[in-house]
Design an enzyme around this catalytic site. Structure first.
Site, PDB file in Angstrom:
ATOM      1  CB  VAL A 188      -1.895  -4.667   0.568  1.00 46.84           C
ATOM      2  CG1 VAL A 188      -0.881  -5.402   1.423  1.00 46.84           C
ATOM      3  CG2 VAL A 188      -2.314  -5.536  -0.603  1.00 46.84           C
ATOM      4  CG  ASP A 243      -1.120   6.511   2.004  1.00 51.02           C
ATOM      5  OD1 ASP A 243      -1.395   5.305   1.800  1.00 51.02           O
ATOM      6  OD2 ASP A 243      -0.984   7.347   1.081  1.00 51.02           O
ATOM      7  CG  LEU A 299      -4.996  -9.073   0.889  1.00 49.44           C
ATOM      8  CD1 LEU A 299      -5.873  -8.344  -0.112  1.00 49.44           C
ATOM      9  CD2 LEU A 299      -4.919  -8.264   2.162  1.00 49.44           C
ATOM     10  CD  GLU A 355      -8.606  -5.179  -4.550  1.00 44.51           C
ATOM     11  OE1 GLU A 355      -9.568  -4.808  -5.218  1.00 44.51           O
ATOM     12  OE2 GLU A 355      -7.449  -4.779  -4.759  1.00 44.51           O
ATOM     13  CG  PHE A 412      -9.020 -19.511  -9.853  1.00 46.86           C
ATOM     14  CD1 PHE A 412      -8.648 -18.290 -10.383  1.00 46.86           C
ATOM     15  CD2 PHE A 412      -9.195 -19.620  -8.488  1.00 46.86           C
ATOM     16  CE1 PHE A 412      -8.441 -17.191  -9.558  1.00 46.86           C
ATOM     17  CE2 PHE A 412      -8.989 -18.544  -7.653  1.00 46.86           C
ATOM     18  CZ  PHE A 412      -8.605 -17.324  -8.181  1.00 46.86           C
ATOM     19  N   GLY A 427     -15.362 -16.597 -18.557  1.00 43.67           N
ATOM     20  CA  GLY A 427     -15.898 -15.243 -18.471  1.00 43.67           C
ATOM     21  C   GLY A 427     -15.218 -14.319 -19.449  1.00 43.67           C
ATOM     22  N   GLY A 476      -9.046  -9.384 -14.437  1.00 41.12           N
ATOM     23  CA  GLY A 476      -8.639  -7.979 -14.345  1.00 41.12           C
ATOM     24  C   GLY A 476      -8.124  -7.720 -12.952  1.00 41.12           C
ATOM     25  CB  CYS A 520      -3.109  -8.776  -8.223  1.00 35.60           C
ATOM     26  SG  CYS A 520      -3.061  -7.832  -6.700  1.00 35.60           S
ATOM     27  CE  LYS A 560     -11.853  -9.840  -5.935  1.00 35.26           C
ATOM     28  NZ  LYS A 560     -11.070 -10.879  -5.305  1.00 35.26           N
TER      29      LYS A 560
HETATM   30  N1  LIG Z   1      -4.898  -5.228  -3.857  1.00 35.07           N
HETATM   31  C1  LIG Z   1      -4.706  -6.521  -3.708  1.00 35.07           C
HETATM   32  O1  LIG Z   1      -5.638  -7.329  -3.717  1.00 35.07           O
HETATM   33  C2  LIG Z   1      -3.317  -7.061  -3.506  1.00 35.07           C
HETATM   34  C3  LIG Z   1      -3.166  -8.379  -3.076  1.00 35.07           C
HETATM   35  C4  LIG Z   1      -1.888  -8.877  -2.882  1.00 35.07           C
HETATM   36  C5  LIG Z   1      -0.785  -8.081  -3.137  1.00 35.07           C
HETATM   37  N2  LIG Z   1      -0.963  -6.801  -3.586  1.00 35.07           N
HETATM   38  C6  LIG Z   1       0.232  -5.983  -3.802  1.00 35.07           C
HETATM   39  O2  LIG Z   1       0.412  -5.116  -2.689  1.00 35.07           O
HETATM   40  C7  LIG Z   1       0.930  -3.849  -3.121  1.00 35.07           C
HETATM   41  C8  LIG Z   1       0.002  -2.733  -2.712  1.00 35.07           C
HETATM   42  O3  LIG Z   1      -1.227  -2.931  -3.357  1.00 35.07           O
HETATM   43  P1  LIG Z   1      -2.544  -2.099  -3.003  1.00 35.07           P
HETATM   44  O4  LIG Z   1      -3.640  -2.668  -3.819  1.00 35.07           O
HETATM   45  O5  LIG Z   1      -2.698  -2.009  -1.526  1.00 35.07           O
HETATM   46  O6  LIG Z   1      -2.111  -0.664  -3.565  1.00 35.07           O
HETATM   47  P2  LIG Z   1      -2.875   0.726  -3.396  1.00 35.07           P
HETATM   48  O7  LIG Z   1      -2.530   1.525  -4.586  1.00 35.07           O
HETATM   49  O8  LIG Z   1      -4.313   0.479  -3.042  1.00 35.07           O
HETATM   50  O9  LIG Z   1      -2.189   1.378  -2.093  1.00 35.07           O
HETATM   51  C9  LIG Z   1      -0.900   1.862  -2.037  1.00 35.07           C
HETATM   52  C10 LIG Z   1      -0.844   3.015  -1.043  1.00 35.07           C
HETATM   53  O10 LIG Z   1       0.522   3.437  -0.897  1.00 35.07           O
HETATM   54  C11 LIG Z   1       0.522   4.851  -0.751  1.00 35.07           C
HETATM   55  N3  LIG Z   1       1.856   5.387  -1.018  1.00 35.07           N
HETATM   56  C12 LIG Z   1       2.485   5.616  -2.190  1.00 35.07           C
HETATM   57  N4  LIG Z   1       3.722   6.099  -1.979  1.00 35.07           N
HETATM   58  C13 LIG Z   1       3.898   6.194  -0.648  1.00 35.07           C
HETATM   59  C14 LIG Z   1       4.954   6.608   0.191  1.00 35.07           C
HETATM   60  N5  LIG Z   1       6.092   7.034  -0.307  1.00 35.07           N
HETATM   61  N6  LIG Z   1       4.763   6.564   1.527  1.00 35.07           N
HETATM   62  C15 LIG Z   1       3.602   6.131   2.056  1.00 35.07           C
HETATM   63  N7  LIG Z   1       2.552   5.706   1.317  1.00 35.07           N
HETATM   64  C16 LIG Z   1       2.705   5.735  -0.012  1.00 35.07           C
HETATM   65  C17 LIG Z   1      -0.550   5.320  -1.709  1.00 35.07           C
HETATM   66  O11 LIG Z   1      -0.980   6.631  -1.404  1.00 35.07           O
HETATM   67  C18 LIG Z   1      -1.634   4.252  -1.477  1.00 35.07           C
HETATM   68  O12 LIG Z   1      -2.519   4.639  -0.446  1.00 35.07           O
HETATM   69  C19 LIG Z   1       1.151  -3.991  -4.622  1.00 35.07           C
HETATM   70  O13 LIG Z   1       2.451  -4.423  -4.868  1.00 35.07           O
HETATM   71  C20 LIG Z   1       0.170  -5.080  -5.002  1.00 35.07           C
HETATM   72  O14 LIG Z   1       0.567  -5.775  -6.160  1.00 35.07           O
HETATM   73  C21 LIG Z   1      -2.193  -6.271  -3.755  1.00 35.07           C
END
Ligand SMILES: NC(=O)c1ccc[n+]([C@@H]2O[C@H](COP(=O)([O-])OP(=O)(O)OC[C@H]3O[C@@H](n4cnc5c(N)ncnc54)[C@H](O)[C@@H]3O)[C@@H](O)[C@H]2O)c1
Length: 437
Positions: free
Chosen positions: A11, A30, A151, A153, A250, A254, A258, A261, A322
């Site tokens: 994200v 990060d 969004l 993935e 949707f 399948g 997974g 999210c 996926k």
């Molecule tokens: N992946 C998706 O498709 C998606 C879609 C919509 C919403 N979300 C939500 O967005 C959020 C993030 O998801 P993601 O998939 O990007 O997670 P992710 O695990 O891929 O990324 C999180 C990042 O945060 C970093 N991090 C952790 N602690 C930190 C800190 N104290 N300071 C700075 N960076 C730090 C980690 O090192 C990592 O790089 C979640 O709540 C998720 O549910 C994800």
């Protein structure tokens, strides 16, 4: 505008890159030093179609920079996006420690007005908690806004650049104006920016994911029933999907949902309900049915070969949860592999992008192939767990020369039944008749 993005996972990196693409100066921060070093060298650490081009353009033009230092990242930023993990805690509710931890730091270091935007998927009431945490130490004004991320993935860049809608939860007119300015370039085609209160915005994200997970699960249950009564789920899907009240999307059956999210968000919503003594009966069932569905192919394999799979070699096509991603979080493949190993089988796998991630978890417990045919050499059956496009038109003759038995268990219904019949495969899929039974 100067923008900071805290957390550069799927994200954060997509947000940071796409915001830089619309001319903002973006600093991504990060705590993962290795990740930040890679990003600084111009390496995108995840597989996400179309991200690379935008990423390269914006780092070259120095609109997108990376650091491990939070204070430095937020110093000049007007907006701070939090894209931090919210994994399930021990009891299944969202673990807010990352978000609250950063909020605590922010309270100590902000020196002028900031809009702090929660992009992570968080339970209702989190904006209030973040605000209270910052307020403990803050000496300047700030607003906390809920701006859930929708969004997907694999389509993340397109989804961010052209969202169906942008949801912004805020009760501050100052924050509303700034957020509107940031998101206006992404809704030029007329898709709405929907403003609401913080709690409704937080719940919108959970409700959307829980609804979609329920839709998938409903179809999986109908598919399971089809198998028992001899109906064809593909026909049923077409029959109901053409009803505009239901819609075509949707509805594909399948081996369960997974990813990072749906499973965690559905579980978190269920747990949020419990906190106010509300029993979400539908989504509780969704979780149970989905878990069983992930193991549907193993059930079919055992019905075919017997409970004890020792001496059997099984190949898996697809590991990612996926297609078009390397993400294996809560992927059916991992559950399947573990069950097959527990039943004594040897497992060979292939995935176009996710092998390295699986190797990190399963090491040498399984074998990894470098292409979709190599993995079939001498195996008793092929299982298909992810619908990568490259699996849709395989060379069936080549497959037959490699497979020991011409047996395919398809968790994604990739092939026409007549095609598999003509190619002389024993073929089991989801919610459809078995070919060459
Ligand atoms: N992946 C998706 O498709 C998606 C879609 C919509 C919403 N979300 C939500 O967005 C959020 C993030 O998801 P993601 O998939 O990007 O997670 P992710 O695990 O891929 O990324 C999180 C990042 O945060 C970093 N991090 C952790 N602690 C930190 C800190 N104290 N300071 C700075 N960076 C730090 C980690 O090192 C990592 O790089 C979640 O709540 C998720 O549910 C994800």
């Amino acid at each position: 505008m100067n923008i900071a993005v805290v957390g550069t996972g799927y994200v954060g990196l997509v947000n940071g890159t796409c915001l830089a693409e619309t001319g903002h100066q973006v600093t991504c921060v990060d705590i993962d030093i290795e990740k930040v070093e890679k990003l600084r060298k111009g390496i995108v650490p995840i597989y996400e179609p179309h991200l690379d081009v935008l990423f390269q353009r914006n780092i070259k033009q120095k609109r997108l920079i990376f650091t491990t230092n939070l204070e430095e990242a937020i110093e000049n930023a007007k907006i701070i996006f939090l894209a931090l993990p919210t994994p399930p805690g021990e009891d299944g509710s969202a673990d807010l420690s990352y978000v609250i931890g950063v909020a605590d730091q922010l309270g100590k270091i902000i020196k002028d007005y900031k809009v702090i935007v929660d992009k992570s998927t968080v339970p209702v009431g989190t904006a209030e908690k973040v605000s209270a945490t910052i307020l403990k130490n803050a000496t300047v004004d700030f607003d906390v806004v809920s701006n859930p991320e929708f969004l997907r993935e694999g389509f993340a860049v397109d989804d961010f650049m052209k969202p169906d809608r942008v949801v912004i939860g805020t009760s501050s007119s100052r924050a509303k104006e700034i957020m509107e300015q940031v998101f206006k370039p992404f809704v030029r085609q007329g898709n709405p920016i929907i403003f609401m209160d913080e709690k409704s915005a937080e719940l919108t994200k959970y409700a959307a994911n829980a609804f979609l997970a329920t839709k998938i699960t409903f179809m999986n249950e109908v598919a399971n029933y089809c198998e028992l009564i001899g109906a064809d789920i593909d026909m049923v899907r077409k029959g109901i999907g053409t009803d505009s009240r239901i819609g075509k999307r949707f509805l594909f059956p399948g081996i369960g949902f997974g990813g990072s999210c749906f499973p965690k968000d559905v579980l978190a919503l269920f747990n949020s309900g419990k906190e106010v003594n509300y029993d979400f009966k539908i989504i509780n069932s969704v979780l149970k049915v989905n878990h069983a569905q992930k193991l549907k192919l193993v059930e079919k394999v055992k019905n075919y070969f017997g409970e004890d799979l020792s001496g059997h070699k099984i190949a898996l096509w697809g590991l990612a949860f996926k297609p078009d991603t390397d993400d294996i979080r809560e992927a059916a493949s991992i559950y399947i592999i573990k069950e097959l190993l527990a039943a004594g089988a040897e497992v060979n796998v292939f995935d176009p992008e996710a092998i390295d991630n699986v190797r990190n978890i399963l090491g040498d417990k399984i074998e990894y192939a470098s292409n979709q045919y190599e993995v079939l050499n001498g195996v008793d059956a092929l299982l298909i767990a992810t619908e990568w496009s490259v699996f849709r038109n395989p060379d069936f003759d080549k497959m037959k020369t490699l497979l020991k038995n011409n047996v395919v268990f398809d968790g994604r219904n990739l092939y026409d039944l007549d095609l598999m019949r003509a190619n002389q495969f024993y073929y089991e899929s989801i919610g459809r008749e078995i070919v060459l039974e």
